[in-house]
Design an enzyme around this catalytic site. Structure first.
Site, PDB file in Angstrom:
ATOM      1  N   ALA A  77       0.870  -1.194   0.000  1.00  0.00           N
ATOM      2  CA  ALA A  77       0.000   0.000   0.000  1.00  0.00           C
ATOM      3  C   ALA A  77       0.894   1.227   0.000  1.00  0.00           C
ATOM      4  O   ALA A  77       2.091   1.135   0.273  1.00  0.00           O
ATOM      5  CB  ALA A  77      -0.877   0.014   1.252  1.00  0.00           C
ATOM      6  N   TYR A 143      -5.906   8.326   3.103  1.00  0.00           N
ATOM      7  CA  TYR A 143      -5.181   7.103   3.500  1.00  0.00           C
ATOM      8  C   TYR A 143      -6.066   6.256   4.427  1.00  0.00           C
ATOM      9  O   TYR A 143      -6.301   5.064   4.169  1.00  0.00           O
ATOM     10  CB  TYR A 143      -3.861   7.467   4.197  1.00  0.00           C
ATOM     11  CG  TYR A 143      -3.210   6.287   4.875  1.00  0.00           C
ATOM     12  CD1 TYR A 143      -2.719   5.210   4.130  1.00  0.00           C
ATOM     13  CD2 TYR A 143      -3.107   6.224   6.271  1.00  0.00           C
ATOM     14  CE1 TYR A 143      -2.136   4.110   4.759  1.00  0.00           C
ATOM     15  CE2 TYR A 143      -2.525   5.135   6.903  1.00  0.00           C
ATOM     16  CZ  TYR A 143      -2.050   4.077   6.138  1.00  0.00           C
ATOM     17  OH  TYR A 143      -1.481   2.986   6.761  1.00  0.00           O
ATOM     18  N   ASN A 172       1.450   3.129  15.728  1.00  0.00           N
ATOM     19  CA  ASN A 172       2.701   3.495  15.030  1.00  0.00           C
ATOM     20  C   ASN A 172       3.715   2.360  15.064  1.00  0.00           C
ATOM     21  O   ASN A 172       4.256   2.050  16.128  1.00  0.00           O
ATOM     22  CB  ASN A 172       3.342   4.723  15.682  1.00  0.00           C
ATOM     23  CG  ASN A 172       2.451   5.930  15.562  1.00  0.00           C
ATOM     24  OD1 ASN A 172       2.154   6.388  14.466  1.00  0.00           O
ATOM     25  ND2 ASN A 172       1.981   6.419  16.691  1.00  0.00           N
ATOM     26  N   ILE A 208       8.802  20.008  17.953  1.00  0.00           N
ATOM     27  CA  ILE A 208       7.717  19.492  18.802  1.00  0.00           C
ATOM     28  C   ILE A 208       6.493  20.322  18.455  1.00  0.00           C
ATOM     29  O   ILE A 208       6.509  21.553  18.615  1.00  0.00           O
ATOM     30  CB  ILE A 208       8.016  19.659  20.305  1.00  0.00           C
ATOM     31  CG1 ILE A 208       9.299  18.956  20.702  1.00  0.00           C
ATOM     32  CG2 ILE A 208       6.840  19.146  21.122  1.00  0.00           C
ATOM     33  CD1 ILE A 208       9.597  19.017  22.212  1.00  0.00           C
ATOM     34  N   ARG A 283      -0.333  21.135  15.587  1.00  0.00           N
ATOM     35  CA  ARG A 283      -0.791  20.834  14.224  1.00  0.00           C
ATOM     36  C   ARG A 283      -2.283  20.548  14.285  1.00  0.00           C
ATOM     37  O   ARG A 283      -2.756  19.946  15.264  1.00  0.00           O
ATOM     38  CB  ARG A 283      -0.097  19.562  13.702  1.00  0.00           C
ATOM     39  CG  ARG A 283       1.296  19.802  13.212  1.00  0.00           C
ATOM     40  CD  ARG A 283       1.867  18.543  12.609  1.00  0.00           C
ATOM     41  NE  ARG A 283       1.782  17.396  13.519  1.00  0.00           N
ATOM     42  CZ  ARG A 283       2.521  16.298  13.389  1.00  0.00           C
ATOM     43  NH1 ARG A 283       3.375  16.201  12.408  1.00  0.00           N
ATOM     44  NH2 ARG A 283       2.399  15.298  14.224  1.00  0.00           N
ATOM     45  N   GLY A 285      -5.688  18.771  13.997  1.00  0.00           N
ATOM     46  CA  GLY A 285      -6.120  17.373  13.990  1.00  0.00           C
ATOM     47  C   GLY A 285      -5.270  16.425  14.823  1.00  0.00           C
ATOM     48  O   GLY A 285      -5.420  15.219  14.703  1.00  0.00           O
ATOM     49  N   ASP A 286      -4.368  16.957  15.658  1.00  0.00           N
ATOM     50  CA  ASP A 286      -3.549  16.095  16.515  1.00  0.00           C
ATOM     51  C   ASP A 286      -4.234  15.911  17.868  1.00  0.00           C
ATOM     52  O   ASP A 286      -4.234  16.830  18.692  1.00  0.00           O
ATOM     53  CB  ASP A 286      -2.182  16.755  16.768  1.00  0.00           C
ATOM     54  CG  ASP A 286      -1.087  16.145  15.925  1.00  0.00           C
ATOM     55  OD1 ASP A 286      -1.349  15.123  15.271  1.00  0.00           O
ATOM     56  OD2 ASP A 286       0.028  16.692  15.939  1.00  0.00           O
TER      57      ASP A 286
HETATM   58  N1  LIG Z   1       4.330   1.979   9.219  1.00  0.00           N
HETATM   59  C1  LIG Z   1       3.301   2.151  10.052  1.00  0.00           C
HETATM   60  O1  LIG Z   1       3.438   2.755  11.135  1.00  0.00           O
HETATM   61  C2  LIG Z   1       1.951   1.577   9.705  1.00  0.00           C
HETATM   62  C3  LIG Z   1       0.884   1.807  10.583  1.00  0.00           C
HETATM   63  C4  LIG Z   1      -0.371   1.282  10.256  1.00  0.00           C
HETATM   64  C5  LIG Z   1      -0.537   0.502   9.121  1.00  0.00           C
HETATM   65  N2  LIG Z   1       0.508   0.305   8.275  1.00  0.00           N
HETATM   66  C6  LIG Z   1       0.290  -0.509   7.058  1.00  0.00           C
HETATM   67  O2  LIG Z   1       1.272  -1.524   6.998  1.00  0.00           O
HETATM   68  C7  LIG Z   1       1.596  -1.818   5.636  1.00  0.00           C
HETATM   69  C8  LIG Z   1       3.102  -1.789   5.463  1.00  0.00           C
HETATM   70  O3  LIG Z   1       3.582  -0.503   5.842  1.00  0.00           O
HETATM   71  P1  LIG Z   1       5.137  -0.155   5.792  1.00  0.00           P
HETATM   72  O4  LIG Z   1       5.392   0.866   6.835  1.00  0.00           O
HETATM   73  O5  LIG Z   1       5.946  -1.394   5.766  1.00  0.00           O
HETATM   74  O6  LIG Z   1       5.207   0.566   4.360  1.00  0.00           O
HETATM   75  P2  LIG Z   1       6.340   0.489   3.235  1.00  0.00           P
HETATM   76  O7  LIG Z   1       6.076   1.603   2.292  1.00  0.00           O
HETATM   77  O8  LIG Z   1       7.686   0.375   3.850  1.00  0.00           O
HETATM   78  O9  LIG Z   1       6.016  -0.905   2.521  1.00  0.00           O
HETATM   79  C9  LIG Z   1       4.993  -1.040   1.562  1.00  0.00           C
HETATM   80  C10 LIG Z   1       5.540  -1.921   0.457  1.00  0.00           C
HETATM   81  O10 LIG Z   1       4.500  -2.148  -0.496  1.00  0.00           O
HETATM   82  C11 LIG Z   1       5.048  -2.046  -1.803  1.00  0.00           C
HETATM   83  N3  LIG Z   1       3.953  -1.681  -2.696  1.00  0.00           N
HETATM   84  C12 LIG Z   1       3.216  -0.547  -2.684  1.00  0.00           C
HETATM   85  N4  LIG Z   1       2.293  -0.584  -3.663  1.00  0.00           N
HETATM   86  C13 LIG Z   1       2.448  -1.779  -4.298  1.00  0.00           C
HETATM   87  C14 LIG Z   1       1.793  -2.403  -5.395  1.00  0.00           C
HETATM   88  N5  LIG Z   1       0.817  -1.786  -6.069  1.00  0.00           N
HETATM   89  N6  LIG Z   1       2.192  -3.634  -5.778  1.00  0.00           N
HETATM   90  C15 LIG Z   1       3.208  -4.263  -5.138  1.00  0.00           C
HETATM   91  N7  LIG Z   1       3.876  -3.713  -4.099  1.00  0.00           N
HETATM   92  C16 LIG Z   1       3.494  -2.477  -3.688  1.00  0.00           C
HETATM   93  C17 LIG Z   1       6.129  -0.993  -1.699  1.00  0.00           C
HETATM   94  O11 LIG Z   1       7.091  -1.091  -2.731  1.00  0.00           O
HETATM   95  C18 LIG Z   1       6.708  -1.280  -0.308  1.00  0.00           C
HETATM   96  O12 LIG Z   1       7.773  -2.200  -0.386  1.00  0.00           O
HETATM   97  C19 LIG Z   1       0.838  -0.799   4.787  1.00  0.00           C
HETATM   98  O13 LIG Z   1      -0.324  -1.424   4.272  1.00  0.00           O
HETATM   99  C20 LIG Z   1       0.465   0.294   5.782  1.00  0.00           C
HETATM  100  O14 LIG Z   1      -0.727   0.939   5.416  1.00  0.00           O
HETATM  101  C21 LIG Z   1       1.752   0.823   8.537  1.00  0.00           C
END
Ligand SMILES: NC(=O)c1ccc[n+]([C@@H]2O[C@H](COP(=O)([O-])OP(=O)(O)OC[C@H]3O[C@@H](n4cnc5c(N)ncnc54)[C@H](O)[C@@H]3O)[C@@H](O)[C@H]2O)c1
Length: 327
Positions: A77, A143, A172, A208, A283, A285-286
């Protein structure tokens, strides 16, 4: 008996790469599928890597059939809230249409177990600090909307087919591979911990946003969850579905939360460096306090997070960021 093969979309990204390693080390053959737009193939340290896009339904179908995949962990994503506000179509196209494409392949190949990376952003600005799964779902940006749309699609599919899903709403994600084997660049990430550590490496200021909140030290409190604890939850969710469990949704967070000032102080302790801190205004919405009530994951999945301390989260991140800056 050999374990089933798992397809991991987005497994070359920050969270998916560690979950891939963790699941593979538990004996599951894994196939990582990532278009590398925001990922790095060097982070795929276990299993097989296939480059491709989730919007390519027929390629995914082929992979599932060829490798006899039995479950999907769906991380792929776009994840940047600010970017989603500026480019909503891009987010709906990848996060929603992309997931529909993946689900079409999953349904056509009779996949029954699907784990989805959802987010605390589905709650928007919650009415109370400790958020449980039954709180109102009111995302405040594309998002969060895109993730909520997918949750709704999964619910409908689960009601009309044999596919069962678990949506994991992470707060997070933080920390890094505790073994230091997977090195993910934190550049461009908007979370407080990578931004703080990067500010040390780049000798820049860290802001901050607001010091007059109604919290013990006046700064916002947020929930940080270590990658390893996310990984153990994914394994438990996967095994629940593989054993015939029903569809469900779980929050994943440490529950207590840490203030911005606590994070900055701990970052100074761990790194031995003095931060250049610039307090600025709030900011929009925080909310002052945002943390997960993860009781449901603990009681239903038997989840037991072990790396809840800021010390562990920041020191693991610092180790990997330092090794990147040295290399
Ligand atoms: N990082 C956070 O704090 C957090 C919090 C809540 C939810 N999430 C969810 O966790 C998941 C992973 O997050 P992350 O932090 O590892 O993000 P990231 O961007 O590091 O990893 C996402 C990966 O998906 C790949 N990707 C994106 N679109 C693609 C597509 N169309 N086809 C194939 N690959 C694709 C990217 O190349 C990337 O490697 C996401 O779905 C995100 O919404 C993350």
């Amino acid at each position: 008996m050999s374990k089933p093969t798992i397809l991991i979309t987005g497994g070359a990204g920050y969270i998916g790469s560690y979950v891939n390693k963790f699941i593979a080390d538990k004996g599951y053959p894994t196939i990582v599928f990532d278009n590398l737009e925001r990922g790095d193939p060097k982070t795929v340290v276990r299993g097989e890597f296939i480059k491709g896009d989730i919007r390519d339904t027929s390629k995914i179908k082929e992979i599932i059939e060829k490798h006899k995949v039995q479950a999907i962990l769906h991380f792929a994503a776009y994840i940047d809230v600010g970017e989603s506000v500026a480019h909503p179509i891009k987010y709906y196209e990848n996060n929603v249409a992309g997931t529909i494409s993946l689900l079409k392949a999953a349904l056509a190949t009779n996949i029954k177990s699907f784990i989805f990376s959802s987010t605390a952003a589905v709650y928007g600005i919650p009415s109370a600090p400790l958020v449980s799964e039954n709180f109102p779902l009111q995302p405040i940006n594309p998002y969060g909307e895109s993730k909520l749309m997918v949750e709704k699609i999964l619910k409908d599919i689960s009601n009309s087919s044999d596919l069962k899903y678990i949506a994991l709403r992470y707060f997070n994600a933080a920390g890094a591979d505790p073994d230091g084997e997977i090195i993910v660049s934190q550049k461009g990430r908007h979370n407080l911990i990578p931004k703080t550590l990067l500010s040390i490496l780049e000798k820049s200021e860290i802001c901050i946003y607001g010091t007059d909140y109604d919290t013990p030290d006046g700064t916002c409190i947020r929930d940080y969850i270590h990658l390893h604890d996310l990984a153990t939850a994914h394994l438990l969710a996967l095994e629940k579905l593989l054993q015939g469990g029903s569809s469900s949704i779980y929050n994943l967070g440490n529950g207590s939360g840490f203030s911005v000032k606590e994070v900055l102080k701990k970052a100074e302790e761990v790194t031995g460096e003095k931060l250049r801190i610039r307090p600025t205004g709030r900011r929009a919405g925080d909310p002052p306090f945002l943390a997960a009530d993860s009781k449901k994951a603990k009681s239903e999945l038997g989840w037991n997070p072990i790396y809840g301390s800021l010390e562990k989260i920041i020191s693991d991140s610092w180790k990997t960021m330092n090794s990147l800056s040295v290399n």
